[in-house]
Each structure stands twice: as structure tokens, then as C-alpha cells.
Enzyme design. Structure first.
Site, short mmCIF file in Angstrom:
data_model
loop_
_atom_site.label_atom_id
_atom_site.label_comp_id
_atom_site.label_asym_id
_atom_site.label_seq_id
_atom_site.Cartn_x
_atom_site.Cartn_y
_atom_site.Cartn_z
N LYS A 13 0.84 -1.21 0.00
CA LYS A 13 0.00 0.00 0.00
C LYS A 13 0.87 1.26 0.00
O LYS A 13 0.68 2.15 -0.83
CB LYS A 13 -0.93 0.01 1.23
CG LYS A 13 -1.85 -1.20 1.31
CD LYS A 13 -2.76 -1.16 2.55
CE LYS A 13 -2.03 -1.24 3.88
NZ LYS A 13 -1.34 -2.50 4.16
N ARG A 88 -9.72 0.78 9.20
CA ARG A 88 -9.24 -0.56 9.48
C ARG A 88 -10.22 -1.33 10.35
O ARG A 88 -9.99 -2.51 10.62
CB ARG A 88 -7.95 -0.44 10.28
CG ARG A 88 -6.70 -0.81 9.57
CD ARG A 88 -5.60 -0.66 10.62
NE ARG A 88 -4.41 -1.34 10.27
CZ ARG A 88 -3.42 -0.79 9.56
NH1 ARG A 88 -3.52 0.41 9.08
NH2 ARG A 88 -2.35 -1.49 9.34
N ARG A 127 11.73 -5.93 4.28
CA ARG A 127 11.44 -4.49 4.21
C ARG A 127 12.45 -3.69 5.03
O ARG A 127 12.80 -4.05 6.13
CB ARG A 127 10.04 -4.19 4.72
CG ARG A 127 9.84 -2.68 4.88
CD ARG A 127 8.42 -2.27 4.98
NE ARG A 127 7.76 -2.88 6.11
CZ ARG A 127 6.45 -2.77 6.32
NH1 ARG A 127 5.70 -2.11 5.45
NH2 ARG A 127 5.90 -3.35 7.36
N ARG A 160 11.45 -2.06 10.73
CA ARG A 160 10.41 -1.63 11.64
C ARG A 160 10.28 -2.61 12.81
O ARG A 160 10.37 -3.81 12.63
CB ARG A 160 9.07 -1.55 10.89
CG ARG A 160 8.81 -0.16 10.34
CD ARG A 160 7.67 -0.09 9.37
NE ARG A 160 6.41 -0.69 9.84
CZ ARG A 160 5.27 -0.61 9.16
NH1 ARG A 160 5.22 0.04 7.99
NH2 ARG A 160 4.18 -1.19 9.60
N ARG A 171 -0.53 -8.67 13.33
CA ARG A 171 -1.08 -7.75 12.32
C ARG A 171 -1.90 -8.51 11.28
O ARG A 171 -2.95 -8.04 10.83
CB ARG A 171 0.05 -6.96 11.66
CG ARG A 171 0.63 -5.89 12.61
CD ARG A 171 2.04 -5.49 12.23
NE ARG A 171 2.13 -4.91 10.91
CZ ARG A 171 3.19 -5.03 10.10
NH1 ARG A 171 4.24 -5.73 10.47
NH2 ARG A 171 3.19 -4.45 8.92
#
Ligand code: AP5
Ligand code: ZN
Length: 214
Positions: A13, A88, A127, A160, A171
Site C-alpha cells: 500500500k 481498518r 522491508r 520496523r 497484524r
């Protein structure tokens, strides 16, 4: 144009929203980026939200909606926006519908980015995020020109806190239980479009643009 991007953690996203918002000339409003920015500056909002982000939990709705209400009231959002990571939960979606309804400016499109779970886990594991501008990179799939350094702003990249295994699992579970029900909510309103978001970054950008510029 008023656009919402929905997809599981790691769907891409943020990666897509950054280039697409520039092309469409609307601000990219990413609730996760706003929280991380506040955490980096140790603001009251940052202090309040940090433990939720680190664990991969959702920040309580009243905190998140208050923050979004303020952001949408800024001048640059009047002509449109690309929302990433919000809503969300059903109650966030209802809040958004109400506030847009009041101003007579409903959502134009909700774009679901669909990626299979194995691919998403590979994306999250590799990531690296810019400590300054928040851009997402990937050690294999989307590497910066200089290892560990952001192409956009030359700041260092980091992993992160919520890309640790426990937080990733949490998540993914929250996406399935809290966020996936929004797909039906938006499908019934006739604004939902789903795209296949696996494949190279540029190929996905083309698919997204073909929907949003149609
Ligand atoms: P948030 O920042 O929104 O995290 P998320 O939804 O988990 O999404 P991600 O940022 O992990 O993934 P992404 O889809 O943006 O993928 P990306 O482009 O980086 O939220 C973080 C936290 O904030 C939440 O857990 C919660 O605590 C809080 N929060 C935020 N909003 C909230 C709300 N509304 N209510 C309550 N709490 C909220 O891509 C991932 C990786 O894949 C990158 O390395 C990228 O380079 C790579 N990649 C991207 N596209 C491709 C491709 N096509 N091929 C190969 N690799 C790719
Ligand atoms: Zn950067």
C-alpha cells in the site's frame, strides 16, 4: 478524488500510494506513517500510540479517528486524498462515511490490494524503512541504489519494530478479523475494486493506475 487503499500488511500500500498520490495530485494520508512520525518526535500522540505499534496491535479507534479528523480538515485534503491504512475497523469506516457524508463528498473508490500470504511474509521480512521520509524499500525486491540508504532523501534505513515475527502474525490476524469485513461493507456500496497486487512494483502500479485513471 477520494480513494481508500485496503490490503494486508505488506501488500504494498505504502509503496504504491507514494507514486500514485503524486500522479493524481492528491495527498497520501497514511495513518501508520503519521503514528511513526509522531513516535519519532515523541509527541503526546506518539507516546500514546508507540506500544500499540510495536506489538502490532491497533491503536484505539477514538485516538485514530481524532487524528484522521484533523488531517482531513487540512486544506490539501479538500479536493481529494489517498487514504492508506485507514479505515481498518467497521467503526472507523462508519466514522469516515459520516464525516464525508456531512460534506457531501463520498468515497469514489476503495481499492483492495490482494496478495497471497507467502508473498506478503517475504515482503515484510526484507522491508527496510526510511527513518526520515518513511519510504519502504526491500533488500531484494526494491533495493535502494546505495545499500541501507534512502534514494529519496539519503537518510538511513531501518527495520520496523513491528516487522518482528510475533508482531507480523498479530497484524495478519487483526487484518483478517477487523479489516477484512470492510470489504463486504464497501462491496455493498458498489465502490470496491480488487486488484492482484503480486508481481513487480511497476506492474502493480500500472494495474492501480488503470483503475484510478479510468
Ligand atoms: P501501517 O503502517 O498502516 O502498516 P500495515 O497496514 O501493516 O502495512 P505495511 O506498512 O506493513 O505494509 P504496506 O502494505 O504499506 O507495504 P509496503 O509498501 O511497505 O500501520 C502500522 C501500525 O499503525 C498498525 O499495526 C497499528 O498499530 C497502527 N495503525 C495504523 N493505522 C491504524 C488504524 N487505522 N487504526 C488503528 N491502528 C492503526 O511494502 C512492504 C514491503 O514489500 C516493502 O519492503 C516493499 O519494498 C516491498 N514491496 C512492495 N511492493 C512490492 C512488489 N510489488 N513486489 C515486491 N516487493 C514489494
Ligand atoms: Zn527517505
Amino acid at each position: 478524488r477520494r480513494i481508500v487503499l485496503i490490503g494486508p500488511p505488506g501488500a504494498g500500500k505504502g509503496t504504491q500510494a507514494k507514486s500514485i498520490s503524486a500522479k493524481l495530485g492528491v495527498p497520501h494520508i497514511a495513518t501508520g506513517d503519521i503514528f511513526r512520525n509522531n513516535i519519532a518526535r515523541s509527541t503526546p500522540l506518539g507516546i500514546e500510540s508507540k506500544s500499540y505499534l510495536d506489538r502490532g496491535e491497533l491503536v484505539p479507534d477514538h485516538v485514530t479517528t481524532g487524528m484522521v479528523r484533523q488531517r482531513l480538515a487540512e486544506d490539501d485534503a479538500a479536493a481529494g486524498f489517498l487514504l492508506d491504512g485507514f479505515p481498518r475497523t467497521l467503526s472507523q469506516a462508519e466514522f469516515l462515511a459520516e464525516s464525508l457524508g456531512e460534506s457531501g463528498t463520498p468515497l469514489d473508490v476503495v481499492l483492495e490490494m490482494s496478495v497471497e500470504r507467502g508473498q506478503v511474509l517475504l515482503r515484510l521480512a526484507g522491508r527496510r524503512t526510511c527513518t526520515s521520509c518513511g519510504s519502504s524499500w526491500h533488500v531484494r525486491f526494491n533495493p535502494p541504489i546505495v545499500h541501507g540508504i534512502c534514494d529519496h532523501c539519503s537518510s538511513p534505513l531501518e527495520r520496523r519494530a513491528d516487522d518482528a515475527e510475533d508482531a507480523i502474525n498479530r497484524r495478519q490476524d487483526l487484518y483478517a478479523h477487523e479489516t477484512a469485513p470492510l470489504l463486504g461493507f464497501y462491496r455493498r456500496q458498489g465502490v470496491l475494486t480488487t486488484i492482484e497486487a503480486s508481481g513487480a512494483v511497476e506492474a502493480v502500479t500500472e494495474r492501480v493506475l488503470s483503475i484510478l485513471t479510468a
